[in-house]
Design an enzyme around this catalytic site. Sequence first.
Site, PDB file in Angstrom:
ATOM      1  N   HIS A 129       1.018  -1.187   0.048  1.00  0.00           N
ATOM      2  CA  HIS A 129       0.163  -0.009   0.059  1.00  0.00           C
ATOM      3  C   HIS A 129       0.793   1.373  -0.015  1.00  0.00           C
ATOM      4  CE1 HIS A 129      -0.385   0.019   4.546  1.00  0.00           C
ATOM      5  NE2 HIS A 129       0.722   0.642   4.321  1.00  0.00           N
TER       6      HIS A 129
HETATM    7  C1  LIG Z   1       4.093   0.229   7.030  1.00  0.00           C
HETATM    8  S1  LIG Z   1       5.364  -0.795   7.670  1.00  0.00           S
HETATM    9  C2  LIG Z   1       4.881  -2.368   8.108  1.00  0.00           C
HETATM   10  C3  LIG Z   1       5.954  -3.387   8.751  1.00  0.00           C
HETATM   11  C4  LIG Z   1       5.163  -4.882   9.020  1.00  0.00           C
HETATM   12  N1  LIG Z   1       5.328  -5.552   7.718  1.00  0.00           N
HETATM   13  C5  LIG Z   1       4.012  -4.587   9.519  1.00  0.00           C
HETATM   14  O1  LIG Z   1       3.028  -5.225   9.182  1.00  0.00           O
HETATM   15  O2  LIG Z   1       3.933  -4.341  11.020  1.00  0.00           O
HETATM   16  C6  LIG Z   1       6.380  -0.921   6.423  1.00  0.00           C
HETATM   17  C7  LIG Z   1       7.822  -1.522   6.704  1.00  0.00           C
HETATM   18  O3  LIG Z   1       8.601  -1.223   5.360  1.00  0.00           O
HETATM   19  C8  LIG Z   1      10.118  -1.029   5.639  1.00  0.00           C
HETATM   20  N2  LIG Z   1      10.722  -0.549   4.527  1.00  0.00           N
HETATM   21  C9  LIG Z   1      10.453   0.649   3.652  1.00  0.00           C
HETATM   22  N3  LIG Z   1      11.237   0.792   3.044  1.00  0.00           N
HETATM   23  C10 LIG Z   1      11.827  -0.392   2.740  1.00  0.00           C
HETATM   24  C11 LIG Z   1      12.891  -0.924   1.863  1.00  0.00           C
HETATM   25  N4  LIG Z   1      13.335  -0.222   0.778  1.00  0.00           N
HETATM   26  N5  LIG Z   1      13.650  -2.138   2.114  1.00  0.00           N
HETATM   27  C12 LIG Z   1      13.226  -2.951   3.090  1.00  0.00           C
HETATM   28  N6  LIG Z   1      11.881  -2.477   3.789  1.00  0.00           N
HETATM   29  C13 LIG Z   1      11.590  -1.133   3.663  1.00  0.00           C
HETATM   30  C14 LIG Z   1       9.843  -0.136   6.910  1.00  0.00           C
HETATM   31  O4  LIG Z   1      10.925  -0.034   7.494  1.00  0.00           O
HETATM   32  C15 LIG Z   1       8.579  -0.798   7.675  1.00  0.00           C
HETATM   33  O5  LIG Z   1       9.308  -1.633   8.591  1.00  0.00           O
END
Ligand SMILES: C[S@@+](CC[C@H](N)C(=O)[O-])C[C@H]1O[C@@H](n2cnc3c(N)ncnc32)[C@H](O)[C@@H]1O
Length: 386
Positions: free
Chosen positions: A293
């Site tokens: 999303h």
């Molecule tokens: C909305 S959070 C969701 C985290 C987890 N899946 C949850 O439902 O609690 C989005 C996650 O994407 C990670 N994220 C953002 N950009 C990223 C990237 N380029 N590579 C790896 N992780 C990433 C963030 O650090 C964060 O933990």
Amino acid sequence: MCVRFEKLPAEDDSLQEVGRTNTTKAQLAASALRLNQRLELPWQRIARLFYAEPFLAISIQIANHMHLFKTLHEQEGSRTVDDLAHSLGRDPSFIRRILRSLSAGKILEQHGSDAYFSTPLSEVLLVPEAVHAIDFLFESGYPYFALIPEYIQSIGFVSPADQGAWQNFRKTDMSIYEWLDTHPEEMMNFVGLMKVWSESQEPWIELYPADSLLDSADKQGTILVDVAGGGGRDINNFLGRYPQTAGRLVLQDRPEEVKAAKIQQGIERMPHDIFTPQPIKAARAYFLHSILHNYTDERARDLLGHLKKSMNPGYSKVLVYEDTVSNQDPKELSCGSDLVMMATFGTGARTELDWELLFDSVGLKLNKTFRSTRGSQCLMELELVT
Ligand SMILES: C[S@@+](CC[C@H](N)C(=O)[O-])C[C@H]1O[C@@H](n2cnc3c(N)ncnc32)[C@H](O)[C@@H]1O
């Protein structure tokens, strides 16, 4: 769900007895909310939305800063205003105003005019992640949200094609995640917010028959990769349910996030950028919770493309757990999330059809959708088109 009004509990009845399961409780709460929205007079609704509820949130934050919930919780039973004021070293007339507000919002229970009790809700407000989440909302969330209407007006009342509102608010070129990397305290608060978001949803393990992943799984291989798994709640839940799991369990995220995750022994930490090739090949399942999303279809295809190249045809699955907005029966939380994503990432919530078209466009087949009975989340199981 149809609720017969005469079956709704009187105000003072114990609500514990009303819905025996979390699902029935959630369905009853949704019906009661809809009923309230229909019965409330227009000016009352405006006053509650823009005045009463924000000030209830303000009372909660003042109480947090004074350690009021902790002090109340430390002792069994009720505390009087004077007693609490004494323990907190504050003026009783001030403490009464905060207690009164918290009682009006049913954050605390009140007996008579002077005795206050903790509630399950005030106890959850003591959990460190809840404190962090509320700090995030006060320091970044609300000041940012307040600028979104002006930002949207400045670009001519259209959906932003790309990120922008966050950059405008923080006067930065960085994405919110890059910015959080350079602000560790805010990062910790954001992780708390993610915990609140996840906890408010049905645990994926209750929605999806996860034992099917263990059937005919290669025990020498990787069972589950929680891709961008944040604090690790979902993979912890999996290990909690299947403690004897043979095979590798991996939590991936950005380096800072993966380092800070609170995961159980037996789960491996792996820094990984989701826009680079997936290093774990032929896992039984790649799990993506509240990730897609954040991205436009183009970026989501890039991310899914990397997963596809690692999948073993006929064996590996991608599990996507996401909020799904309905055009027919939209829910407040989904629509709120849609607008935050719109302003922050130039993306938004997808309908079930949008999801299907996205997966189809990248050559992944939507096998089955598991819909939460509590909210608008769906767990979608995908396989490679063979
Ligand atoms: C909305 S959070 C969701 C985290 C987890 N899946 C949850 O439902 O609690 C989005 C996650 O994407 C990670 N994220 C953002 N950009 C990223 C990237 N380029 N590579 C790896 N992780 C990433 C963030 O650090 C964060 O933990």
